[in-house]
Design a protein around this motif. Sequence first.
Motif, PDB file in Angstrom:
ATOM      1  N   THR A   1      32.787  72.836   4.257  1.00 38.89           N
ATOM      2  CA  THR A   1      31.655  73.763   4.265  1.00 38.89           C
ATOM      3  C   THR A   1      31.672  74.757   5.423  1.00 38.89           C
ATOM      4  OG1 THR A   1      30.316  72.176   5.498  1.00 38.89           O
ATOM      5  CG2 THR A   1      30.156  72.114   3.102  1.00 38.89           C
ATOM      6  N   MET A   2      32.307  74.432   6.525  1.00 37.27           N
ATOM      7  CA  MET A   2      32.213  75.263   7.721  1.00 37.27           C
ATOM      8  C   MET A   2      33.033  76.548   7.597  1.00 37.27           C
ATOM      9  SD  MET A   2      33.448  74.322  11.580  1.00 37.27           S
ATOM     10  CE  MET A   2      32.405  72.874  11.650  1.00 37.27           C
ATOM     11  N   SER A   3      32.425  77.662   7.963  1.00 38.68           N
ATOM     12  CA  SER A   3      33.150  78.924   8.087  1.00 38.68           C
ATOM     13  C   SER A   3      33.410  79.163   9.565  1.00 38.68           C
ATOM     14  CB  SER A   3      32.343  80.082   7.494  1.00 38.68           C
ATOM     15  OG  SER A   3      32.273  79.980   6.099  1.00 38.68           O
ATOM     16  N   LEU A   4      34.665  79.237   9.927  1.00 41.02           N
ATOM     17  CA  LEU A   4      35.050  79.450  11.319  1.00 41.02           C
ATOM     18  C   LEU A   4      35.329  80.935  11.504  1.00 41.02           C
ATOM     19  CD1 LEU A   4      35.462  77.634  13.776  1.00 41.02           C
ATOM     20  CD2 LEU A   4      37.875  77.461  13.170  1.00 41.02           C
ATOM     21  N   VAL A   5      34.471  81.623  12.248  1.00 40.32           N
ATOM     22  CA  VAL A   5      34.564  83.078  12.397  1.00 40.32           C
ATOM     23  C   VAL A   5      34.948  83.422  13.831  1.00 40.32           C
ATOM     24  CG1 VAL A   5      33.378  85.278  12.130  1.00 40.32           C
ATOM     25  CG2 VAL A   5      32.798  83.361  10.628  1.00 40.32           C
ATOM     26  N   LEU A   6      36.083  84.112  14.003  1.00 37.82           N
ATOM     27  CA  LEU A   6      36.493  84.599  15.319  1.00 37.82           C
ATOM     28  C   LEU A   6      36.044  86.048  15.447  1.00 37.82           C
ATOM     29  CD1 LEU A   6      38.397  82.073  15.012  1.00 37.82           C
ATOM     30  CD2 LEU A   6      39.969  83.291  16.528  1.00 37.82           C
ATOM     31  N   ASP A   7      34.880  86.245  16.045  1.00 36.58           N
ATOM     32  CA  ASP A   7      34.337  87.597  16.146  1.00 36.58           C
ATOM     33  C   ASP A   7      34.175  88.065  17.591  1.00 36.58           C
ATOM     34  OD1 ASP A   7      32.307  85.932  16.865  1.00 36.58           O
ATOM     35  OD2 ASP A   7      30.854  86.685  15.411  1.00 36.58           O
ATOM     36  N   SER A   8      34.678  87.269  18.527  1.00 38.49           N
ATOM     37  CA  SER A   8      34.634  87.681  19.934  1.00 38.49           C
ATOM     38  C   SER A   8      36.000  88.232  20.329  1.00 38.49           C
ATOM     39  CB  SER A   8      34.271  86.491  20.833  1.00 38.49           C
ATOM     40  OG  SER A   8      32.983  86.012  20.528  1.00 38.49           O
ATOM     41  N   PHE A   9      36.031  89.450  20.815  1.00 36.48           N
ATOM     42  CA  PHE A   9      37.295  90.104  21.163  1.00 36.48           C
ATOM     43  C   PHE A   9      38.061  89.258  22.187  1.00 36.48           C
ATOM     44  CE2 PHE A   9      40.041  93.027  23.438  1.00 36.48           C
ATOM     45  CZ  PHE A   9      40.592  93.763  22.410  1.00 36.48           C
ATOM     46  N   GLY A  10      39.352  89.033  21.907  1.00 35.08           N
ATOM     47  CA  GLY A  10      40.197  88.291  22.834  1.00 35.08           C
ATOM     48  C   GLY A  10      40.249  86.801  22.594  1.00 35.08           C
ATOM     49  N   SER A  11      39.648  86.308  21.500  1.00 34.92           N
ATOM     50  CA  SER A  11      39.708  84.879  21.198  1.00 34.92           C
ATOM     51  C   SER A  11      41.081  84.506  20.649  1.00 34.92           C
ATOM     52  CB  SER A  11      38.625  84.492  20.186  1.00 34.92           C
ATOM     53  OG  SER A  11      37.341  84.659  20.725  1.00 34.92           O
ATOM     54  N   TYR A  12      41.387  83.220  20.705  1.00 30.57           N
ATOM     55  CA  TYR A  12      42.695  82.726  20.266  1.00 30.57           C
ATOM     56  C   TYR A  12      42.499  81.551  19.315  1.00 30.57           C
ATOM     57  CZ  TYR A  12      47.079  80.094  20.433  1.00 30.57           C
ATOM     58  OH  TYR A  12      48.213  79.385  20.093  1.00 30.57           O
ATOM     59  N   LEU A  13      43.217  81.576  18.184  1.00 30.09           N
ATOM     60  CA  LEU A  13      43.200  80.485  17.221  1.00 30.09           C
ATOM     61  C   LEU A  13      44.555  79.796  17.247  1.00 30.09           C
ATOM     62  CD1 LEU A  13      41.478  79.273  14.732  1.00 30.09           C
ATOM     63  CD2 LEU A  13      43.075  80.570  13.339  1.00 30.09           C
ATOM     64  N   GLY A  14      44.563  78.488  17.481  1.00 32.04           N
ATOM     65  CA  GLY A  14      45.826  77.761  17.549  1.00 32.04           C
ATOM     66  C   GLY A  14      45.712  76.380  16.941  1.00 32.04           C
ATOM     67  N   ILE A  15      46.778  75.585  17.099  1.00 31.52           N
ATOM     68  CA  ILE A  15      46.813  74.231  16.573  1.00 31.52           C
ATOM     69  C   ILE A  15      47.304  73.296  17.676  1.00 31.52           C
ATOM     70  CG2 ILE A  15      49.157  74.585  15.674  1.00 31.52           C
ATOM     71  CD1 ILE A  15      46.505  72.472  13.898  1.00 31.52           C
ATOM     72  N   ASP A  16      46.676  72.131  17.779  1.00 29.36           N
ATOM     73  CA  ASP A  16      47.087  71.163  18.799  1.00 29.36           C
ATOM     74  C   ASP A  16      46.708  69.756  18.348  1.00 29.36           C
ATOM     75  OD1 ASP A  16      48.035  70.308  21.444  1.00 29.36           O
ATOM     76  OD2 ASP A  16      45.909  69.899  21.840  1.00 29.36           O
ATOM     77  N   LYS A  17      47.727  68.925  18.122  1.00 23.78           N
ATOM     78  CA  LYS A  17      47.524  67.506  17.780  1.00 23.78           C
ATOM     79  C   LYS A  17      46.570  67.324  16.601  1.00 23.78           C
ATOM     80  CE  LYS A  17      48.385  65.993  22.525  1.00 23.78           C
ATOM     81  NZ  LYS A  17      47.846  65.270  23.709  1.00 23.78           N
TER      82      LYS A  17
ATOM     83  N   GLU B   1      38.184  67.577   7.422  1.00 26.38           N
ATOM     84  CA  GLU B   1      37.972  68.471   6.274  1.00 26.38           C
ATOM     85  C   GLU B   1      36.612  69.166   6.296  1.00 26.38           C
ATOM     86  OE1 GLU B   1      39.351  67.220   2.432  1.00 26.38           O
ATOM     87  OE2 GLU B   1      40.259  65.435   3.292  1.00 26.38           O
ATOM     88  N   LYS B   2      36.219  69.641   7.454  1.00 21.01           N
ATOM     89  CA  LYS B   2      34.946  70.353   7.560  1.00 21.01           C
ATOM     90  C   LYS B   2      35.109  71.864   7.381  1.00 21.01           C
ATOM     91  CE  LYS B   2      32.552  67.106  10.642  1.00 21.01           C
ATOM     92  NZ  LYS B   2      31.904  66.956  11.967  1.00 21.01           N
ATOM     93  N   ILE B   3      36.293  72.384   7.652  1.00 16.51           N
ATOM     94  CA  ILE B   3      36.493  73.827   7.623  1.00 16.51           C
ATOM     95  C   ILE B   3      36.719  74.306   6.197  1.00 16.51           C
ATOM     96  CG2 ILE B   3      37.857  75.761   8.485  1.00 16.51           C
ATOM     97  CD1 ILE B   3      38.686  74.012  10.844  1.00 16.51           C
ATOM     98  N   GLY B   4      35.859  75.217   5.732  1.00 15.21           N
ATOM     99  CA  GLY B   4      36.010  75.773   4.400  1.00 15.21           C
ATOM    100  C   GLY B   4      36.816  77.057   4.388  1.00 15.21           C
ATOM    101  N   GLU B   5      36.672  77.859   5.430  1.00 16.82           N
ATOM    102  CA  GLU B   5      37.424  79.102   5.548  1.00 16.82           C
ATOM    103  C   GLU B   5      37.468  79.511   7.011  1.00 16.82           C
ATOM    104  OE1 GLU B   5      35.656  82.509   3.688  1.00 16.82           O
ATOM    105  OE2 GLU B   5      33.786  82.332   4.807  1.00 16.82           O
TER     106      GLU B   5
END
Length: 345
Positions: free
Chosen positions: A7-23, A43-47
């Motif tokens: 269900t969760m929508s993860l929105v990166l709307d702050s300039f300079g943010s970083y999306l990555g993967i770890d463990k 499994e919380k992230i929908g998009e």
Amino acid sequence: MGRRIKTMSLVLDSFGSYLGIDKGCIIVRDRDGKTERYPLFEEKIGEVVLKTGNMVSTGALASLGFWGINVVIATKNGRPVAMLKNLTDDSYVKTRICQYEALKNGKGVYVAKQIILAKILGQNQVLRKYGLKQIDTTRISERINRIETEDLQSFRRKVIGIEGKCSEHYFKQVFQLFDEKLRPEQRYAFHAYDGLNNLFNLAYELLFWKCYRALSRAHLETHLGFIHSLMFGRASLVCDFEELYRYLVDDFLIGYRLHLKPKDFEARTETFNDKRGKRIYLSRPKTKKLTKELHDFFRSKVKIPRIRRGKKQEIESLINEEALLLAKYLRNERKNWEPRVVELE
């Protein structure tokens, strides 16, 4: 126990943010170094919505694809422009075959009728809520149901005038609720020049992508519609499907009008078809704020029971469920399909 719904929508709307993967976790780090972690196995992230001005690792994109989480690419103002999805999303051929067959076997006409009737019922919900002159839905329903044809093109020709007059009446009423200085004479969708029409168009763009994602997840062909005719580059089924939920967006914008003033809009000179002219848009800061609130709006709950359990659900999940029900109808797994209309309070 069944699988947890994403269900969760993860929105990166702050300039300079970083999306990555770890463990096994998706991580989001802002420009100040603050990090948040989201375990993929929960499994919380929908998009995930990525706006320009942010950074992302290819490892994170690969993990999101593996887990079947759609990634929407948007401009800094929040306008979606592309989507990344899992390659297996296109492997469900049976659904698309049934969708193509619906163009000839009468199911396409049935679906088109259901969408138009649900759209008009939804518009009437808005008119009723704000004390405006409602549409005679009984008379309109009778006229539409009297159209007896299994030829989709013939149905479109016969129904377009009925649907068009209802929409003309609807927007003439709705626009009266907005500031007189913002009020246009009529509704313009494509390349509107006034600010209010472009405000509606912006909100509908976000709805478009919610519907696009839902139909893709249901393994339907997004460019094969039943009301909107086939046209190169047009996702006709998405255009059909969003008609079911425009009234909810309209209701949101009517409420949002209390935060709008003529000074919140700005003119921009643009060129279209070799002609230059000024078009009015909501200012960029206001656009950013509006898109954020719209994302929150799609996660708000309405009184429509979920298929499996619960008396309420988020608007976003309602859109996803309805796409799945449509696909089941086309595959002959359901005898009928009647889109659910939210009763506005």
